[in-house]
Design an enzyme around this catalytic site. Structure first.
Site, PDB file in Angstrom:
ATOM      1  N   GLY A 435     -65.092  83.657  -7.518  1.00  0.00           N
ATOM      2  CA  GLY A 435     -64.478  82.835  -8.548  1.00  0.00           C
ATOM      3  C   GLY A 435     -63.491  81.822  -7.998  1.00  0.00           C
ATOM      4  O   GLY A 435     -63.514  80.649  -8.359  1.00  0.00           O
ATOM      5  N   THR A 740     -61.647  79.322 -15.322  1.00  0.00           N
ATOM      6  CA  THR A 740     -62.946  78.706 -15.011  1.00  0.00           C
ATOM      7  C   THR A 740     -63.512  79.211 -13.700  1.00  0.00           C
ATOM      8  O   THR A 740     -64.730  79.209 -13.513  1.00  0.00           O
ATOM      9  CB  THR A 740     -62.815  77.171 -14.959  1.00  0.00           C
ATOM     10  N   CYS A 741     -62.637  79.627 -12.784  1.00  0.00           N
ATOM     11  CA  CYS A 741     -63.153  80.120 -11.512  1.00  0.00           C
ATOM     12  C   CYS A 741     -63.963  81.394 -11.693  1.00  0.00           C
ATOM     13  O   CYS A 741     -64.838  81.707 -10.888  1.00  0.00           O
ATOM     14  CB  CYS A 741     -62.020  80.332 -10.513  1.00  0.00           C
ATOM     15  N   PHE A 742     -63.669  82.166 -12.755  1.00  0.00           N
ATOM     16  CA  PHE A 742     -64.410  83.396 -13.047  1.00  0.00           C
ATOM     17  C   PHE A 742     -65.368  83.224 -14.229  1.00  0.00           C
ATOM     18  O   PHE A 742     -66.004  84.197 -14.643  1.00  0.00           O
ATOM     19  CB  PHE A 742     -63.435  84.540 -13.374  1.00  0.00           C
TER      20      PHE A 742
END
Length: 773
Positions: A435, A740-742
């Site tokens: 992520g 958003t990374c995950f």
């Protein structure tokens, strides 16, 4: 005159009527006999005339062999004599048509052979085409040539080219059409002696012959023969015929002439040509009808392949076919093909490398994923270790370039773990399970592509392309190479990047496809509309000499006027009506390629160090864009719901989850659905192959207002118990947030559906609430 037994009125009338009928019948018999005799005499007379004319024409053209130029000398006629003989042939054809008889095939073969040899070998005095300069016969000559074209087309349609004699006639007719439609074959007008006016006249006449072929459905009838014989690879047409269509289509016709005015050929004609070539090349390879080692040396395959891909590229840019599956082969057994490809069958490999578009897109993406997985196994082997680097958030690009730019392609392909350093020099909390790397990669790419960074610029349609002024950036070519590596890494890891590249730039990433006579002029309008209009004006202007142009391009740069030569010594070459087509193509090529070729080459070098050339060759320009930035289709809610994982006590039947899907599906418009997707995943477009391929998986978690951030697992456990006990369920002040990374959406446990809708709508429109879990 009546019988003595007739005693009443009815008997009298009946006998009178019978007598009248007998007289009428006798008259009809006599009239019919006279008519039959007249028809028979007429038939005998016509047959005599037909036999006489046919015999005369057979004697006139017998012994002609299209492969033997010397046979022409034994039957050398003056232009006027040949004109009269062809008139006799047309008259004979009309007589035979009225008698429902077919024209003798031997005569058609001999006449077509004579015309081919005559036009391509005779001097002005004896050449049929010499009548062009005859004031008395010019109009009659033009009318006659158009009639002979029409007759030959009708004869061609009646032929069975599986028969050897019919096949010889068919190839003769095709060759005749070819030389008639290209004035360079008319030997009576030597190229070296043609002035500009004569050249223009001859080109106009030959162009009209092409139009006549089209108006008489020549290409439709030709395609029927070709498609019927595509599986047998019958070389029924010379490569130069397709070369003529090819050059006319891609080097002369502009967008308006091709799509709107439909000059020379209708769009349906191009569609039929494309359909035939697609089937021909596929069946030749799939059925093993030719040695694959020799196929690249086959002149037919070379020309057909070139024209097919040029039509395909043109259709991908702006479609002239009516169905998205037009280019795929219905007869293909996909399962068998995929198995053959896995076994590295030569035929299957040839298809995926040379004509990949015949395979449906979803299977080509599957092939790409399989290739990447195999590549990862080779690169990583048994070593699953990852590369760990630290990145300062306020020095994102600099640190990324310093840590990654010098790495080999194999190291870049391996897993990379990121630790962010905040502005205070402290490590940020968070566990990188792909992520954090996703966030790092997306943000770094966005910074590199930002026009303010000066590596890339935007077209009027907001598409990115390399800036010609990028040299103001230190080590700009190395930066382009680095940008290419990062974008390729995103494709390699199936990560979606929210960016759109200019088609003319992607076309040059596509590699070998660019050699198929792609016209840069078509894409120039997306970059410089004024220049595009000016070049089109030059193309249609009949007095280009008055413009006093030469083969150079001048532009102001930092207060100086810089002149670029489009060709060597271009300053000395004047633009004329003869070379203006070359000039406008060179100008478009300069603007879209030459002045940024170093940047493009550097980007390509980086990109293809991760994504191999043969991998990217499987996709069109539009498909490459989708590989980078995701699918163009609308958000598929059902697909998303099937591929979501829930945390914090949520599940698919939870009221909060049901409200969420009802709001997204029924209350949000398309723009809001895209914003919702971007809010969670950082991209407004769905993954190309659906949400099952999204990495990390789309996740929804229930959170509370007073919850402190820990790892995703710690906070999920807290959320689970609080949801069960309904603690904090009445708190409505907090907005939905995301990581958003995950690909993680965090929802407070709202008590009302309307509250969830209003808060979610506000959050996705204001981009508020982004945070790291």
């Amino acid at each position: 005159m009546f019988s003595q037994n007739s005693s009443d009125k009815e008997s009298f009338i009946r006998q009178a009527n019978e007598a009248r009928e007998r007289r009428t019948l006798e008259k009809k018999k006599l009239s019919s006999a006279i008519r039959i005799q007249a028809l028979y005499r007429g038939y005998r007379a016509r047959k005599t005339i037909i036999n006489h004319i046919e015999s005369e024409l057979n004697n006139a053209f017998c012994g002609i062999d299209v492969k033997d130029v010397d046979s022409l000398n034994s039957k050398s006629y003056l232009s006027k004599q040949l004109f009269n003989l062809i008139n006799r042939f047309l008259f004979l054809n009309n007589l035979k048509h009225s008698n429902r008889n077919s024209m003798g095939k031997t005569l058609v073969l001999n006449l077509s052979s004579y015309l081919i040899l005559n036009i391509t070998n005779s001097d002005f005095k004896h050449s049929y085409m010499g009548l062009i300069l005859s004031k008395d016969n010019f109009q009659s000559f033009l009318g006659q040539t158009h009639k002979i074209l029409k007759k030959f087309i009708n004869i061609m349609h009646e032929l069975n080219i599986k028969d050897l004699n019919d096949y010889r006639i068919f190839t003769n007719l095709i060759n005749f059409f070819t030389i008639l439609c290209d004035s360079k074959y008319w030997k009576c007008f030597p190229t070296s002696n043609r002035n500009e006016m004569l050249e223009k006249t001859l080109q106009e006449i030959s162009k009209n012959y092409t139009i006549s072929l089209k108006n008489n459905s020549f290409f439709e009838k030709l395609m029927i023969h070709m498609i019927q014989n595509s599986k047998n690879h019958v070389p029924i047409i010379k490569p130069n015929t397709f070369n003529y269509i090819f050059n006319l289509t891609f080097n002369v016709l502009d967008e308006n002439e091709f799509y709107v005015e439909q000059k020379v050929l209708k769009l349906n004609d191009y569609k039929q040509i494309a359909n035939f070539l697609n089937n021909l090349l596929y069946h030749v390879v799939a059925n093993g009808l030719i040695d694959l080692k020799l196929l690249d040396q086959d002149p037919y395959f070379t020309v057909f392949h070139q024209l097919l891909f040029s039509l395909y590229v043109k259709d991908c840019r702006r479609s002239f076919t009516d169905k998205s599956e037009f280019w795929t082969i219905k007869e293909m057994r996909i399962k068998n093909f995929m198995e053959d490809l896995e076994k590295e069958s030569k035929n299957a490999l040839f298809i995926i490398n040379k004509i990949p578009h015949v395979v449906p897109l979803k299977y080509r993406i599957e092939i790409l994923k399989n290739k990447i997985e195999k590549d990862k196994q080779i690169v990583l082997g048994e070593d699953c270790s990852s590369l760990k680097i630290s990145i300062r958030r306020n020095r994102l690009v600099e640190d990324a370039y310093r840590n990654l730019s010098s790495l080999s392609s194999n190291l870049l392909k391996s897993p990379i773990r990121i630790t962010f350093i905040n502005e205070f020099g402290l490590k940020e909390a968070g566990i990188d399970q792909d992520g954090v790397f996703k966030e790092f990669l997306q943000q770094t790419i966005q910074n590199l592509l930002n026009p303010e960074f000066n590596l890339f610029k935007l077209t009027s349609d907001q598409f990115l392309y390399p800036s010609a002024a990028s040299y103001f950036v230190e080590d700009h070519l190395q930066m382009f190479q680095f940008a290419g590596k990062l974008i390729a890494k995103a494709v390699y890891e199936s990560l979606v990047i929210d960016t759109e590249f200019a088609p003319f730039f992607l076309r040059q990433i596509a590699g070998y496809r660019s050699q198929f006579s792609y016209s840069f002029l078509d894409d120039l309008v997306t970059l410089d509309q004024d220049l595009y209009k000016n070049l089109n004006f030059i193309k249609h202007d009949q007095n280009v000499d008055d413009l006093e142009l030469n083969f150079t391009h001048s532009e102001h740069h930092l207060g100086k006027l810089i002149t670029h030569e489009l060709v060597p010594s271009g300053e000395l070459i004047k633009v004329t009506n003869t070379n203006k087509i070359k000039y406008i193509h060179l100008m478009a090529h300069f603007k879209l390629h030459r002045q940024i070729k170093d940047q493009i080459n550097a980007f390509n070098e980086g990109f293809k160090s991760i994504i191999r050339q043969d991998w990217i060759n499987m996709f069109s320009v539009t498909e490459i864009q989708r590989l980078i930035s995701g699918c163009l289709n609308d958000l598929n809610i059902e697909d998303l719901k099937k591929n979501v994982q829930y945390w914090g006590g949520l599940h698919s039947s939870h009221r909060l989850v049901k409200w969420l899907w009802e709001i997204v599906e029924n209350d949000f418009d398309q723009e809001e659905k895209s914003l919702f997707l971007k809010f969670v995943t950082s991209s407004p477009k769905p993954p190309l192959m659906g949400f099952s391929t999204l990495n990390p998986q789309f996740t929804i978690r229930c959170v509370e207002a007073e919850e402190e951030e820990g790892t995703i697992y710690d906070s999920s456990l807290k959320g689970f118990f609080k949801t069960l006990m309904n603690i904090g369920g009445t708190n409505t002040s907090r907005l939905p947030t995301s990581s958003t990374c995950f690909n993680l959406l965090k929802l407070p446990n709202y008590s009302k559906k309307s509250t969830l809708r209003d808060k979610l709508r506000y959050a996705i429109r204001s981009n508020s609430g982004f945070e790291l879990s």
